[in-house]
Scaffold this motif. Structure first.
Motif, PDB file in Angstrom:
ATOM      1  N   ARG A  45      -7.052  -0.718   3.022  1.00 52.70           N
ATOM      2  CA  ARG A  45      -6.191  -0.042   4.422  1.00 52.70           C
ATOM      3  C   ARG A  45      -7.148   1.050   4.070  1.00 52.70           C
ATOM      4  O   ARG A  45      -7.169   2.437   3.785  1.00 52.70           O
ATOM      5  CB  ARG A  45      -4.844   0.398   3.809  1.00 52.70           C
ATOM      6  CG  ARG A  45      -3.929   1.122   4.200  1.00 52.70           C
ATOM      7  CD  ARG A  45      -2.993   1.522   4.144  1.00 52.70           C
ATOM      8  NE  ARG A  45      -1.795   2.087   5.154  1.00 52.70           N
ATOM      9  CZ  ARG A  45      -0.778   3.446   5.039  1.00 52.70           C
ATOM     10  NH1 ARG A  45      -0.081   2.164   3.491  1.00 52.70           N
ATOM     11  NH2 ARG A  45      -0.511   3.350   5.819  1.00 52.70           N
ATOM     12  N   THR A  59      -3.483   0.210  -2.849  1.00 54.48           N
ATOM     13  CA  THR A  59      -2.681  -1.049  -2.813  1.00 54.48           C
ATOM     14  C   THR A  59      -2.587  -1.292  -3.954  1.00 54.48           C
ATOM     15  O   THR A  59      -3.245  -0.860  -4.918  1.00 54.48           O
ATOM     16  CB  THR A  59      -3.776  -1.787  -2.030  1.00 54.48           C
ATOM     17  OG1 THR A  59      -5.307  -2.263  -2.590  1.00 54.48           O
ATOM     18  CG2 THR A  59      -3.905  -1.164  -0.510  1.00 54.48           C
ATOM     19  N   SER A  87       1.114  -0.704   0.453  1.00 57.59           N
ATOM     20  CA  SER A  87      -0.572   0.133   0.065  1.00 57.59           C
ATOM     21  C   SER A  87       0.950   0.962  -0.526  1.00 57.59           C
ATOM     22  O   SER A  87       1.954   1.392   0.807  1.00 57.59           O
ATOM     23  CB  SER A  87      -0.951  -0.178   1.251  1.00 57.59           C
ATOM     24  OG  SER A  87      -1.641   1.539   1.394  1.00 57.59           O
TER      25      SER A  87
END
Lengths: 115, 112
Positions: B68, B55, B49
């Motif tokens: 994330r 990502t 990421s």
């Protein structure tokens, strides 16, 4: 394709017996070479970064050196607590030159130091 | 030590079950990575990421997904675990201006 090869795969030394570990790489435009130490059951621990040929860095009994094709990790008068796996890695070169920090790791050298 | 924690540290699960591993950092680093480490293969990048909700795949991403939603957390999900995913998983974080990565303590996953 970037490749990193470490030798030997395993090295056994007696306490006080100095030696060297090798990390050879094939990558265009090297942007650094990293050494890590990994103890059993733990994550790799950062040791050194080398950026240019001729550069050297030291930490206690360890000294890392870099040439245009390889790096050496010299261990002087090792102690049993130096026993670990030593990993080297180089950044990958992605599209447009951006690596996003992605690393290519070698297989590691397992160092055992006997008292 | 870099402020990286991984949870759980050990997990045993059965084939076909979903598994989520968590990586938490307190360093406010932009980059985060998931690796797996297997004998004979070394460390291999699964996903990484480069920011919140940003990502991308690594070299061994099949069978894995990541998310994330905030800077400090990076989740790795095995949608349907297989025995080939038995491994030790490491999270790493990287700084803004350097490629140096700092690793977490690892999660040992066994898929029966």
């Amino acid at each position: 394709e970037d490749q990193v090869t470490q030798s030997p795969e395993a090295l056994r030394l007696q306490e006080g017996e100095s030696s060297s570990l090798n990390c050879s790489y094939t990558v265009s435009g090297l942007r650094g070479l990293f050494w890590y130490r990994q103890d059993p059951g733990k994550g790799p621990e950062f040791l050194f970064t080398l950026y240019s040929a001729g550069e050297e860095k030291e930490k206690e009994r360890l000294k890392a050196t870099l040439t245009k094709k390889e790096s050496f990790l010299h261990i002087t008068a090792p102690k049993p607590e130096d026993s670990a796996t030593y990993l080297c890695a180089v950044p990958r070169r992605g599209a447009g030159g951006t690596s996003y920090g992605k690393l290519t790791f070698g297989q590691g050298t397992i160092l055992t130091v006997h008292p | 030590d870099a402020g990286i924690t991984q949870s759980p540290r050990h997990k045993v699960t059965e084939t076909g079950t979903p598994v989520t591993l968590r990586c938490h950092q307190t360093e406010n680093h932009r980059y985060m990575y998931w690796y797996r480490q297997d004998p004979g293969h070394g460390l291999r990048l699964i996903h990484y990421s480069y920011g919140v909700k940003d990502t991308d795949k690594g070299e061994v991403s099949d069978g894995y997904s990541v998310s994330r939603s905030k800077t400090e957390d990076f989740l790795l999900t095995l949608e349907s675990a297989t025995s080939s995913q038995t491994s030790v998983y490491f999270c790493a974080i990287g700084g803004q201006n350097t490629d140096t990565q700092y690793f977490g303590p690892g999660t040992r996953l066994t898929v029966l």
